[in-house]
Design a protein around this motif. Sequence first.
Motif, PDB file in Angstrom:
ATOM      1  N   ALA A  30       0.827  -1.203   0.000  1.00 27.55           N
ATOM      2  CA  ALA A  30       0.000   0.000   0.000  1.00 27.55           C
ATOM      3  C   ALA A  30       0.865   1.257   0.000  1.00 27.55           C
ATOM      4  O   ALA A  30       0.585   2.217  -0.723  1.00 27.55           O
ATOM      5  CB  ALA A  30      -0.933  -0.006   1.217  1.00 27.55           C
ATOM      6  N   LEU A  31       1.921   1.249   0.806  1.00 25.11           N
ATOM      7  CA  LEU A  31       2.813   2.410   0.862  1.00 25.11           C
ATOM      8  C   LEU A  31       3.519   2.610  -0.472  1.00 25.11           C
ATOM      9  O   LEU A  31       3.590   3.735  -0.987  1.00 25.11           O
ATOM     10  CB  LEU A  31       3.836   2.216   1.986  1.00 25.11           C
ATOM     11  CG  LEU A  31       4.888   3.318   2.131  1.00 25.11           C
ATOM     12  CD1 LEU A  31       4.230   4.651   2.445  1.00 25.11           C
ATOM     13  CD2 LEU A  31       5.897   2.952   3.218  1.00 25.11           C
ATOM     14  N   LEU A  32       4.006   1.533  -1.050  1.00 28.25           N
ATOM     15  CA  LEU A  32       4.718   1.627  -2.318  1.00 28.25           C
ATOM     16  C   LEU A  32       3.801   2.091  -3.436  1.00 28.25           C
ATOM     17  O   LEU A  32       4.169   2.959  -4.239  1.00 28.25           O
ATOM     18  CB  LEU A  32       5.333   0.261  -2.667  1.00 28.25           C
ATOM     19  CG  LEU A  32       6.203   0.207  -3.926  1.00 28.25           C
ATOM     20  CD1 LEU A  32       7.379   1.162  -3.801  1.00 28.25           C
ATOM     21  CD2 LEU A  32       6.694  -1.216  -4.166  1.00 28.25           C
ATOM     22  N   SER A  33       2.596   1.528  -3.491  1.00 25.24           N
ATOM     23  CA  SER A  33       1.657   1.927  -4.545  1.00 25.24           C
ATOM     24  C   SER A  33       1.206   3.369  -4.358  1.00 25.24           C
ATOM     25  O   SER A  33       1.036   4.107  -5.335  1.00 25.24           O
ATOM     26  CB  SER A  33       0.448   0.988  -4.547  1.00 25.24           C
ATOM     27  OG  SER A  33      -0.249   1.046  -3.308  1.00 25.24           O
ATOM     28  N   GLY A  34       1.022   3.788  -3.091  1.00 28.49           N
ATOM     29  CA  GLY A  34       0.641   5.171  -2.835  1.00 28.49           C
ATOM     30  C   GLY A  34       1.712   6.157  -3.244  1.00 28.49           C
ATOM     31  O   GLY A  34       1.425   7.201  -3.839  1.00 28.49           O
ATOM     32  N   LEU A  35       2.961   5.830  -2.933  1.00 32.58           N
ATOM     33  CA  LEU A  35       4.071   6.696  -3.339  1.00 32.58           C
ATOM     34  C   LEU A  35       4.189   6.763  -4.859  1.00 32.58           C
ATOM     35  O   LEU A  35       4.428   7.836  -5.431  1.00 32.58           O
ATOM     36  CB  LEU A  35       5.380   6.182  -2.730  1.00 32.58           C
ATOM     37  CG  LEU A  35       5.565   6.391  -1.224  1.00 32.58           C
ATOM     38  CD1 LEU A  35       6.845   5.709  -0.745  1.00 32.58           C
ATOM     39  CD2 LEU A  35       5.596   7.879  -0.881  1.00 32.58           C
ATOM     40  N   ALA A  36       4.021   5.612  -5.515  1.00 36.33           N
ATOM     41  CA  ALA A  36       4.105   5.574  -6.977  1.00 36.33           C
ATOM     42  C   ALA A  36       3.011   6.427  -7.598  1.00 36.33           C
ATOM     43  O   ALA A  36       3.248   7.171  -8.569  1.00 36.33           O
ATOM     44  CB  ALA A  36       4.000   4.128  -7.475  1.00 36.33           C
ATOM     45  N   TYR A  37       1.806   6.348  -7.047  1.00 39.95           N
ATOM     46  CA  TYR A  37       0.684   7.145  -7.560  1.00 39.95           C
ATOM     47  C   TYR A  37       0.932   8.639  -7.358  1.00 39.95           C
ATOM     48  O   TYR A  37       0.728   9.455  -8.269  1.00 39.95           O
ATOM     49  CB  TYR A  37      -0.602   6.706  -6.860  1.00 39.95           C
ATOM     50  CG  TYR A  37      -1.722   7.701  -6.956  1.00 39.95           C
ATOM     51  CD1 TYR A  37      -2.315   7.989  -8.180  1.00 39.95           C
ATOM     52  CD2 TYR A  37      -2.197   8.362  -5.824  1.00 39.95           C
ATOM     53  CE1 TYR A  37      -3.343   8.911  -8.275  1.00 39.95           C
ATOM     54  CE2 TYR A  37      -3.216   9.281  -5.904  1.00 39.95           C
ATOM     55  CZ  TYR A  37      -3.789   9.552  -7.119  1.00 39.95           C
ATOM     56  OH  TYR A  37      -4.802  10.467  -7.213  1.00 39.95           O
ATOM     57  N   CYS A  38       1.390   9.018  -6.162  1.00 38.75           N
ATOM     58  CA  CYS A  38       1.636  10.429  -5.872  1.00 38.75           C
ATOM     59  C   CYS A  38       2.756  11.000  -6.746  1.00 38.75           C
ATOM     60  O   CYS A  38       2.637  12.103  -7.290  1.00 38.75           O
ATOM     61  CB  CYS A  38       1.986  10.609  -4.395  1.00 38.75           C
ATOM     62  SG  CYS A  38       0.625  10.294  -3.261  1.00 38.75           S
ATOM     63  N   VAL A  39       3.843  10.241  -6.876  1.00 35.14           N
ATOM     64  CA  VAL A  39       4.981  10.710  -7.674  1.00 35.14           C
ATOM     65  C   VAL A  39       4.593  10.861  -9.140  1.00 35.14           C
ATOM     66  O   VAL A  39       4.913  11.873  -9.788  1.00 35.14           O
ATOM     67  CB  VAL A  39       6.174   9.741  -7.527  1.00 35.14           C
ATOM     68  CG1 VAL A  39       7.268  10.081  -8.538  1.00 35.14           C
ATOM     69  CG2 VAL A  39       6.728   9.798  -6.113  1.00 35.14           C
ATOM     70  N   SER A  40       3.894   9.871  -9.688  1.00 41.08           N
ATOM     71  CA  SER A  40       3.532   9.934 -11.110  1.00 41.08           C
ATOM     72  C   SER A  40       2.549  11.063 -11.388  1.00 41.08           C
ATOM     73  O   SER A  40       2.686  11.791 -12.381  1.00 41.08           O
ATOM     74  CB  SER A  40       2.948   8.594 -11.565  1.00 41.08           C
ATOM     75  OG  SER A  40       1.784   8.265 -10.830  1.00 41.08           O
ATOM     76  N   SER A  41       1.553  11.252 -10.508  1.00 43.42           N
ATOM     77  CA  SER A  41       0.552  12.288 -10.750  1.00 43.42           C
ATOM     78  C   SER A  41       1.144  13.686 -10.585  1.00 43.42           C
ATOM     79  O   SER A  41       0.837  14.591 -11.367  1.00 43.42           O
ATOM     80  CB  SER A  41      -0.646  12.097  -9.809  1.00 43.42           C
ATOM     81  OG  SER A  41      -0.227  12.152  -8.462  1.00 43.42           O
ATOM     82  N   CYS A  42       2.003  13.885  -9.577  1.00 46.49           N
ATOM     83  CA  CYS A  42       2.652  15.190  -9.411  1.00 46.49           C
ATOM     84  C   CYS A  42       3.638  15.465 -10.538  1.00 46.49           C
ATOM     85  O   CYS A  42       3.686  16.576 -11.081  1.00 46.49           O
ATOM     86  CB  CYS A  42       3.375  15.256  -8.065  1.00 46.49           C
ATOM     87  SG  CYS A  42       2.303  15.458  -6.641  1.00 46.49           S
TER      88      CYS A  42
END
Length: 383
Positions: free
Chosen positions: A83-95
């Motif tokens: 969950a942490l890894l997927s959340g970071l990946a989502y935040c980084v890609s969207s920003c």
Amino acid sequence: MFASIDFGLSGKTRSRLLKRRRLSDWFEGNVIWVSISLPISLFQIRRSSLVMKSYEHDGLDLEDGKTRKAGDKPTLRKIPNQALLSGLAYCVSSCSMILVNKFVLSSYNFNAGIFLMLYQNFVSVIIVMALSLMGLITTEPLTWRLIKVWFPVNVIFVGMLITSMFSLKYINVAMVTVLKNVTNVITAVGEMYLFNKHHDNRVWLALFLMIISAVSGGITDLSFNAVGYAWQIANCFLTASYSLTLRKTMDTAKQVTQSGNLNEFSMVLLNNTLSLPLGLILSFAFNEMDYLYNTPLLQLPSFWMVMTLSGLLGLAISFTSMWFLHQTGATTYSLVGSLNKIPLSIAGIVLFHVPTSLQNSASILFGLVAGVVFARAKMREKS
């Protein structure tokens, strides 16, 4: 359905099937609001074609929907890490997506926003088709019947992406993020009049706060640009129109597909493929071809690398969003989408040296907080 096949399945398999059904149900009924909460035009959606979305899920949250029998191995360590890894990946890609677009349009002073959108969509089409041919993902065949059903909403989709590109060229990232909140207001009003859907007072209060922040932010914007604001207002109306028409179009499109379904990868492929000829026509209409023929930027390998990166990031948002949803749930996804605007706005101001004042910074912060309040109000409204 699950009652009929439950017999003989292990607890782990049954839990996995239940999780998939709940996620599928959430996607079915919620393709509206989450896309609006994303800090890109989303599907900017293209990614948006991400395209997903609404905070109005059916009350089944994946975070509360994981079941395990006594004989199953504990997975408590694995899931939080995922969950942490997927959340970071989502935040980084969207920003990163919107920051890279801003870098291309402003720092490079690239004056062909339609071509940028066209190239990004082309990259997405190539990658999705390659993954489909390798059997890593499944997509629906693009039949003429499906294309005819989807084309009207694709016109809105293209307009949404193009106006987002144009506004981003003239307006700083923080103000674009705040002004996009107006889309929520338009969508809520559209739902009320078109679908007779009513919202509670907390939702309307959050929407009112969004309007105040947008107006006060525009008044105190030291780098105010009327052309950019006009493009952004147009983008808000187009994004709301896309959201309001997407669900009905999806229901109709499913009836003409071979499988009777339309997953996100198929929508990414469909939206981006249909956008290519339309984007090419608009690029000629806006006289971008003459500019492209004369600009020295296309001779720089570094410029092509940055543009390709923007296309990859756009597609990455689709994948990381699905991954994040699988690992957490609608509630976490919605809140993270709203909170993600805060570091994006700060990064936009710092990286591009945006002149600001205390009043404008307060207006931006007020708008970002209003977005979080709106997300929570939508969740409470449903619960």
